[in-house]
Structures are given as C-alpha cells and as structure tokens.
Design an enzyme around this catalytic site. Structure first.
Site, PDB file in Angstrom:
ATOM      1  N   GLY A  12       0.783  -1.231   0.000  1.00  0.00           N
ATOM      2  CA  GLY A  12       0.000   0.000   0.000  1.00  0.00           C
ATOM      3  C   GLY A  12       0.811   1.274   0.000  1.00  0.00           C
ATOM      4  O   GLY A  12       0.304   2.340   0.358  1.00  0.00           O
ATOM      5  N   MET A  92      -3.556  -7.714  -7.482  1.00  0.00           N
ATOM      6  CA  MET A  92      -2.950  -8.805  -8.233  1.00  0.00           C
ATOM      7  C   MET A  92      -3.939  -9.715  -8.971  1.00  0.00           C
ATOM      8  O   MET A  92      -3.595 -10.833  -9.316  1.00  0.00           O
ATOM      9  CB  MET A  92      -2.063  -9.643  -7.298  1.00  0.00           C
ATOM     10  CG  MET A  92      -0.953  -8.848  -6.626  1.00  0.00           C
ATOM     11  SD  MET A  92       0.090  -7.961  -7.814  1.00  0.00           S
ATOM     12  CE  MET A  92       1.016  -9.326  -8.485  1.00  0.00           C
ATOM     13  N   ARG A  93      -5.162  -9.233  -9.196  1.00  0.00           N
ATOM     14  CA  ARG A  93      -6.113 -10.058  -9.967  1.00  0.00           C
ATOM     15  C   ARG A  93      -6.611  -9.283 -11.173  1.00  0.00           C
ATOM     16  O   ARG A  93      -6.730  -8.054 -11.113  1.00  0.00           O
ATOM     17  CB  ARG A  93      -7.290 -10.473  -9.082  1.00  0.00           C
ATOM     18  CG  ARG A  93      -6.870 -11.447  -7.977  1.00  0.00           C
ATOM     19  CD  ARG A  93      -8.010 -11.777  -7.053  1.00  0.00           C
ATOM     20  NE  ARG A  93      -7.487 -12.325  -5.823  1.00  0.00           N
ATOM     21  CZ  ARG A  93      -7.482 -13.633  -5.503  1.00  0.00           C
ATOM     22  NH1 ARG A  93      -8.013 -14.514  -6.323  1.00  0.00           N
ATOM     23  NH2 ARG A  93      -6.956 -14.039  -4.373  1.00  0.00           N
ATOM     24  N   LEU A  95      -9.256  -7.864 -13.792  1.00  0.00           N
ATOM     25  CA  LEU A  95     -10.648  -7.420 -13.756  1.00  0.00           C
ATOM     26  C   LEU A  95     -11.367  -7.855 -15.033  1.00  0.00           C
ATOM     27  O   LEU A  95     -10.775  -7.875 -16.108  1.00  0.00           O
ATOM     28  CB  LEU A  95     -10.702  -5.893 -13.640  1.00  0.00           C
ATOM     29  CG  LEU A  95     -10.622  -5.302 -12.240  1.00  0.00           C
ATOM     30  CD1 LEU A  95      -9.499  -5.866 -11.414  1.00  0.00           C
ATOM     31  CD2 LEU A  95     -10.545  -3.790 -12.313  1.00  0.00           C
ATOM     32  N   HIS A 111       1.802   0.479 -13.030  1.00  0.00           N
ATOM     33  CA  HIS A 111       2.588  -0.720 -13.344  1.00  0.00           C
ATOM     34  C   HIS A 111       4.074  -0.347 -13.361  1.00  0.00           C
ATOM     35  O   HIS A 111       4.450   0.688 -13.924  1.00  0.00           O
ATOM     36  CB  HIS A 111       2.162  -1.273 -14.711  1.00  0.00           C
ATOM     37  CG  HIS A 111       2.938  -2.490 -15.096  1.00  0.00           C
ATOM     38  ND1 HIS A 111       2.670  -3.733 -14.569  1.00  0.00           N
ATOM     39  CD2 HIS A 111       4.011  -2.649 -15.919  1.00  0.00           C
ATOM     40  CE1 HIS A 111       3.531  -4.602 -15.049  1.00  0.00           C
ATOM     41  NE2 HIS A 111       4.347  -3.972 -15.886  1.00  0.00           N
ATOM     42  N   ASP A 143      -8.102  -2.298 -18.928  1.00  0.00           N
ATOM     43  CA  ASP A 143      -9.052  -3.077 -19.731  1.00  0.00           C
ATOM     44  C   ASP A 143      -8.905  -4.535 -19.322  1.00  0.00           C
ATOM     45  O   ASP A 143      -8.255  -4.840 -18.321  1.00  0.00           O
ATOM     46  CB  ASP A 143      -8.844  -2.819 -21.231  1.00  0.00           C
ATOM     47  CG  ASP A 143      -7.461  -3.214 -21.721  1.00  0.00           C
ATOM     48  OD1 ASP A 143      -6.781  -3.990 -21.003  1.00  0.00           O
ATOM     49  OD2 ASP A 143      -7.057  -2.763 -22.801  1.00  0.00           O
TER      50      ASP A 143
HETATM   51  C1  GRF Z   1       3.919  -1.348  -7.351  1.00  0.00           C
HETATM   52  O1  GRF Z   1       5.238  -1.546  -7.761  1.00  0.00           O
HETATM   53  C2  GRF Z   1       2.988  -1.260  -8.523  1.00  0.00           C
HETATM   54  O2  GRF Z   1       3.577  -0.715  -9.658  1.00  0.00           O
HETATM   55  C3  GRF Z   1       2.659  -2.709  -8.773  1.00  0.00           C
HETATM   56  O3  GRF Z   1       2.588  -3.290  -7.502  1.00  0.00           O
HETATM   57  C4  GRF Z   1       3.385  -2.548  -6.583  1.00  0.00           C
HETATM   58  C5  GRF Z   1       2.499  -2.133  -5.434  1.00  0.00           C
HETATM   59  O4  GRF Z   1       3.217  -1.540  -4.403  1.00  0.00           O
HETATM   60  N1  GRF Z   1       1.450  -2.807  -9.547  1.00  0.00           N
HETATM   61  P1  GRF Z   1       2.458  -0.894  -3.138  1.00  0.00           P
HETATM   62  O5  GRF Z   1       1.540  -1.963  -2.557  1.00  0.00           O
HETATM   63  O6  GRF Z   1       1.718   0.311  -3.604  1.00  0.00           O
HETATM   64  O7  GRF Z   1       3.573  -0.566  -2.195  1.00  0.00           O
END
Ligand code: GRF
Length: 194
Positions: A12, A92-93, A95, A111, A143
């Site tokens: 987070g 991590m899923r 949509l 990302h 998307d």
């Molecule tokens: C980040 O590196 C983001 O780009 C990727 O997952 C990580 C999340 O980090 N999608 P956090 O939970 O915001 O520290």
C-alpha cells in the site's frame, strides 16, 4: 472533490502516496473505500490507521482468479461508497466485465515498467534480466488484458549496471509515488471538467 476507491493486495505504499498528496493539498480527492483480496495485506492496516473505510474481497480459495460473484460484490461496494474513480495499487487479480462495465473508463492502474515493455508479474526483474538500460513506471487505464490499457502517464528511471531487481524496484517506486497522484489529478479533471 473526486471520490476514490483503492484496490490493493500488498504494502500500500502507493495508497500512502495518494493520501500524502491529498494531505498536502496536491490532490483534490478523498479515499472513500480501500478493498483488498488479502486479509493480512499491509494496505488494509495502513488504511485503517488513517481512518479510512476498508473491506475484504472474498475470492474464496482461488489463488489468482477473481470470481465473477466477487467482482459483482466489489462493484456494488464501490458504487455504494460513491466511488467515482477506481485506482488499482498493487492489486494482483485481473478485472473482467462486472467491474469494467460498472466503472467504464474509470479504472486506472500503476505498473512498474515502461509499458508496453515488461507487462505482467515482476516487471523490475524482467527489466534487469533483459539487460534494459532504462525502465520506469506507467499509469494506464484498465481493460481486460494484462497491463494493456491506454497510457496516461509515464516516468523513466535508469537501470544501473549493478542493479538487482530489488534496487531497481525501489528506484521505480520513488517515481510511482510521484506520478500516481499526478495522474489521478489529471484523470479527475477530465471526469469532472471545470
Ligand atoms: C507497485 O510496484 C505497482 O507498480 C505494482 O505493484 C506494486 C504495489 O506496491 N502494480 P504498493 O503496494 O503500492 O507498495
């Protein structure tokens, strides 16, 4: 002030950066709801400590699938909280229709690579292993694909010769924490002109 919903599965730190930008006046928004699919994810603890509303997305025993029923429930919870823009922050899923339709054009993600390079998992490891000389981060619309939606903002960082995946990820995250609030401000302005 635009109402944000945040979905995350991890630490987070991006949610924290959004909160910090709001607190310092850099982003006119409020976080209406923080949802996670991982019961002990640190994002939920941070959110609760900041006094935010939180909830758990019930993906039953699926490791990476996001069951349709759970997507309906998630969309419902976000709508009931008056969320106008959904920000994925380490969620991590993938949509699918129930959520994508409920918030068409209103879901964005961050990302850790310069998309379209290195989509998918462990983008920083992919960059180091490919011998890339630069990488970065991308905020994009979501998307149904894996990190394929239109790009909103990018920031570039160098990949140094002695970088490990961890050192590169740390450098990328510093930029993530700057561009995500900035991109949210830009998207919010386009959703609510004037
Ligand atoms: C980040 O590196 C983001 O780009 C990727 O997952 C990580 C999340 O980090 N999608 P956090 O939970 O915001 O520290």
């Amino acid at each position: 002030m635009i109402r944000l919903g945040i979905l995350g599965s991890g630490s987070g730190s991006n949610m924290q950066a959004i909160l910090d930008a709001i607190a310092t006046g850099g982003l006119a928004a409020e976080i209406a709801l923080v949802l996670s699919d991982i019961p002990d994810a640190y994002i939920l603890e941070r959110a609760a400590r900041a006094g935010l509303s939180t909830g758990l997305i019930n993906c039953r025993d699926f490791r990476s699938n996001f069951p349709e029923e759970a997507q309906h429930e998630t969309a419902e919870a976000l709508l009931q909280s008056g969320v106008e823009l959904v920000c994925l922050a380490g969620f991590m899923r993938l949509l699918r229709a129930p959520l994508l339709q409920a918030f068409a054009g209103r879901i964005i993600n961050i990302h850790p690579s310069l998309l379209p390079s290195f989509p998918g998992l462990h983008a920083w490891t992919q960059a180091v292993e490919a011998g890339a000389t630069e990488s970065g981060c991308t905020v994009h619309y979501v998307d149904a694909g894996v990190d394929t939606g239109p790009v909103i903002f990018q920031a570039t960082v160098p990949v140094l010769p002695d970088d490990t995946p961890e050192s590169l990820h740390a450098r990328i995250q510093i930029e993530e924490h700057k561009i995500y609030p900035a991109a949210i401000a830009e998207v919010a302005a386009s959703l609510r002109p004037g």
